[in-house]
Design a protein around this motif. Structure first.
Motif, short mmCIF file in Angstrom:
data_model
loop_
_atom_site.label_atom_id
_atom_site.label_comp_id
_atom_site.label_asym_id
_atom_site.label_seq_id
_atom_site.Cartn_x
_atom_site.Cartn_y
_atom_site.Cartn_z
N GLU A 43 0.94 -1.15 -0.09
CA GLU A 43 -0.04 -0.04 -0.23
C GLU A 43 0.76 1.25 0.05
O GLU A 43 1.93 1.24 0.47
N ASP A 100 2.26 1.93 3.15
CA ASP A 100 3.30 1.36 3.61
C ASP A 100 4.86 2.21 3.32
O ASP A 100 5.61 2.20 4.22
N GLU A 132 6.92 -4.84 11.22
CA GLU A 132 5.61 -4.06 11.68
C GLU A 132 4.25 -4.66 11.38
O GLU A 132 3.27 -4.28 11.72
N THR A 133 4.35 -5.31 10.11
CA THR A 133 3.03 -5.99 9.46
C THR A 133 3.63 -7.48 9.14
O THR A 133 4.82 -7.76 8.62
N VAL A 134 2.53 -8.20 8.96
CA VAL A 134 2.89 -9.68 8.53
C VAL A 134 2.99 -9.83 7.30
O VAL A 134 3.97 -10.57 6.93
N GLY A 158 2.99 -7.60 3.05
CA GLY A 158 3.02 -6.55 2.23
C GLY A 158 4.25 -5.40 2.31
O GLY A 158 4.34 -4.56 1.53
N ARG A 159 5.15 -6.03 3.23
CA ARG A 159 6.56 -5.19 3.37
C ARG A 159 7.76 -6.13 3.29
O ARG A 159 7.72 -7.07 4.17
N TRP A 162 10.71 -1.64 10.03
CA TRP A 162 9.78 -1.53 9.04
C TRP A 162 9.06 -2.69 8.54
O TRP A 162 7.85 -2.78 8.44
#
Length: 287
Positions: A205, A208, A273-275, A277-278, A270
């Motif tokens: 996204e 992100d 911080e998310t499962v 997508g990054r 960074w």
């Protein structure tokens, strides 16, 4: 010196000036001023001689002759003799003379000594290194100094440099409805110790990628996505352009300004911080 000889020197100086033969013109003006330093007309001669050395980037002479020019200029009326002296004094590190020059031009500064460290707002500077030209954003520290707050793509240039810029805008940029000037760089005054890195990041996204840029900024570092770089011809660069922050999703190159270990740590933070997508890969030093 006879008046006829003085008139001939003046004509030669003006002819050399029109031909942009700056060194010859300055030399002729100085020969003239050695005999007529305080004539009414000499105010313009001091100014032109100092300006010629500014064009030549001979800052010691621009400073020396600029002090004479400013001493004969009216104070508080925006006379350019003070502005050029302010530039030369800044480069020479004579902060007392620089402060007085800005005051003479009509600019109010906070009281103090030494380097001027205040907020003059954002602007853009056109870097010029060995013919490579790039417009970057700066935070102005004084009327002629600014800190680079982009990660330059030009080789050898770095985020956080302190540059000296000219006073005449050469173009405009509009960001968030605010118009800011584009100045030409005169000198790299202070180098930056932050290296430039490149990394490939993948962001599901736009938020992100925004989060990555904000994370580096919060730690005093720089991050610049390739999608934010716009190529303009030299003519267009000196026009007026609206700047829009373009943040795309998917995989792209991001230029970073940070020590390598710090960059690696922030990238890991960074991405973690998310499962999904990054992700990032290929961190490498480029300058």
């Amino acid at each position: 010196m006879k008046k006829s000889e003085a008139g001939e020197l003046l004509e030669q100086a003006r002819t050399a000036w029109e031909a942009e033969e700056w060194l010859r013109s300055a030399d002729l003006y100085e020969r003239l001023l050695a005999h007529f330093p305080d004539e009414k007309a000499s105010e313009a001669w001091w100014y032109d001689a100092a300006l010629a050395h500014k064009f030549l980037r001979n800052w010691a002479k621009a400073y020396e002759l600029g002090r004479e020019a400013a001493a004969r200029a009216p104070r508080g009326e925006g006379d350019p003799a003070y502005w050029n002296l302010g530039i030369a004094a800044t480069i020479q590190g004579d902060w007392a003379v620089a402060r007085d020059a800005w005051a003479g031009f009509g600019i109010e500064l906070p009281d103090g000594e030494g380097p001027i460290e205040t907020r003059f707002g954002p602007a853009c500077v056109r870097l010029d290194t060995d013919g490579q030209r790039e417009v970057v954003w700066i935070e102005r520290l004084c009327p002629t100094r600014g800190k680079v707050v982009n990660v330059p793509v030009t080789g050898g240039r770095r985020y956080g440099e302190i540059v000296v810029h000219d006073g005449e805008p050469k173009g405009q940029r509009i960001y968030g409805g605010v118009e800011v000037p584009v100045f030409d760089e005169l000198l790299l005054l202070e180098a930056s110790e932050l290296p430039t890195l490149e990394v490939t990041v993948s962001a599901a996204e736009a938020d992100d990628l925004e989060a990555l840029l904000a994370l580096f900024t919060e730690h005093g570092f720089g991050a610049e996505p390739a999608s934010g770089v716009r190529v303009l011809c030299a003519c267009c660069s000196e026009g007026t352009h609206e700047q829009k922050r373009t943040v795309t999703t998917g995989a792209q190159q991001v230029s970073l300004a940070a020590p390598e270990e710090e960059a690696r740590r922030l990238l890991e933070r960074w991405a973690g911080e998310t499962v999904i997508g990054r992700s990032w890969s290929g961190l490498a030093m480029v300058g």
